[in-house]
Design an enzyme around this catalytic site. Sequence first.
Site, PDB file in Angstrom:
ATOM      1  CB  CYS A  98      -1.309   8.113   0.990  1.00 47.96           C
ATOM      2  SG  CYS A  98      -2.270   7.063   1.302  1.00 47.96           S
ATOM      3  CD  GLU A 147      -2.933  -1.289   0.413  1.00 50.55           C
ATOM      4  OE1 GLU A 147      -3.499   0.253   0.439  1.00 50.55           O
ATOM      5  OE2 GLU A 147      -3.387  -2.200  -0.593  1.00 50.55           O
TER       6      GLU A 147
END
Length: 500
Positions: A256, A222
């Site tokens: 993110c 991720e």
Amino acid sequence: MTITTEPIVDVAPQELRRLLDAQRAAQALDPIPDAATRRDRIDRFVAAVLEHSAELAEALHADFGSRPVTTSMEVDILGGLEGIANTREHLEEWMAPTEVPAAMGGFIPATVQNRPKGVVGVIGPWNFPVVLVFVPAVEALAAGNRVMIKFSDMAPRTGAVFARAVASRMSPEEVVVVNGGLATATAFSDLRFDHIFFTGSPKVGRLVAVAAGRNLVPVTLELGGKNPAIVAPDADVAEAATRVAAARLFNNGQVCLSPDYAFVPASKQDAFVEAYRKAVLTYFPTFLDNPDVVSMVDDANYARVAGLVADAKSKGAVEVVIVPEAEQDRLPAAGSRRLPPTLLLDTPADAEINTEEIFGPVLVLHTYSDVDEAIAFVAAGEHPLSAYWYGGDTDDFQRFLLNTTSGGVSRNDFGLAYGNHAVPFGGVGMSGSGAYHGKAGFDTFSHQRPIAHHDLPTGLAGALVPPLTPERIAGVAAAAAAATADTVARLGRPDERGRL
């Protein structure tokens, strides 16, 4: 509440292997735990975090230098609970074997068993260090696994509290938290887990993938990337600017999913800048002494983002720093790591900030005369974790969906796909591989094992071994000819150059 500084002490590789071996031995005694056992583990894990929530939030504030306790409670602690409740609710349904169509004319029935992989290693990031190990660990437990967690060394106080919290409710053979620096992280990645789940930067993700590859351990990455926000020709520019500002400044940009750059119609750039400025000053009417401001996590990240801005300015970019006028001459605030909200205009193509993920409160603003220019720019870059479109569900938006690839897409707001536990969350290419959340997370940490059988009077393998009789040779040739004729009938014949 006083949170003490915790020294970073590395864990010896042999101790890590001992913890892994203990979990693997425990898993062997109960390789497919029932739903009640899995739900009990989830509940105890959740209770451990909630019982220490105030201490965790204070530790996060101390680790960041400045981070509102409420922000940490909302996102890092309470933020995963809705998805966890969804997992608990559907546990039996997801665990059940799946029936699939029978093969060979219905004579070979099969099912797919959802089997735990075994021991899962979860490596967490520093920006949301609790929730981004909390949620994948719960999903691994739901799938029936044991879990080892490597907590970020950039949040050592929080890591110490988290380890103590988990140990208060979980045996180390179920879930264990490991703290330590680079040596520990390297040794942890080298362990022969049954699956590794990593959240962090592409740079570190590469190293984890290489280590996992040496042991043939499946890995979920991720990551992040250069997330775009396109303000469409039909968008309300002021409203879009307000929402983009919130998305960029959440956790001071250390997310993110935050947009790294935005595209606006050239004729509306000034309106966007003014609305963006107004939004920022509404969110932060003061900056330097405002307790609601999240500081950059450490000196290195402060210097890195400040360096990206300096490089862009040196190459011709126009910097717009958005703080109250009375505070302008007090920047930078030495030692506070309070990097101010910033817009960069007219940024040249060779500026480093165009290729490096920012992870700070800086937004690069581009303009377009035709929205297809913006779409082509996004399509030409590395695939981002999230892409944003501000405007209606128009032909332009559909063209954007067709011509770009990203982990997810949200229209008119920030991170919408992340909050929906019915859809998988993950990146693609440089923004990651694999997915989790809800059923996707359960599947990530499960091995889907097909189980097939038949009760035919003769075995099928006998038809695959010699002798190769004339009848068998002729039968195979006839089957190949029939398949070829059928395919050619659908496609047409190629011309003499081999093309249709």
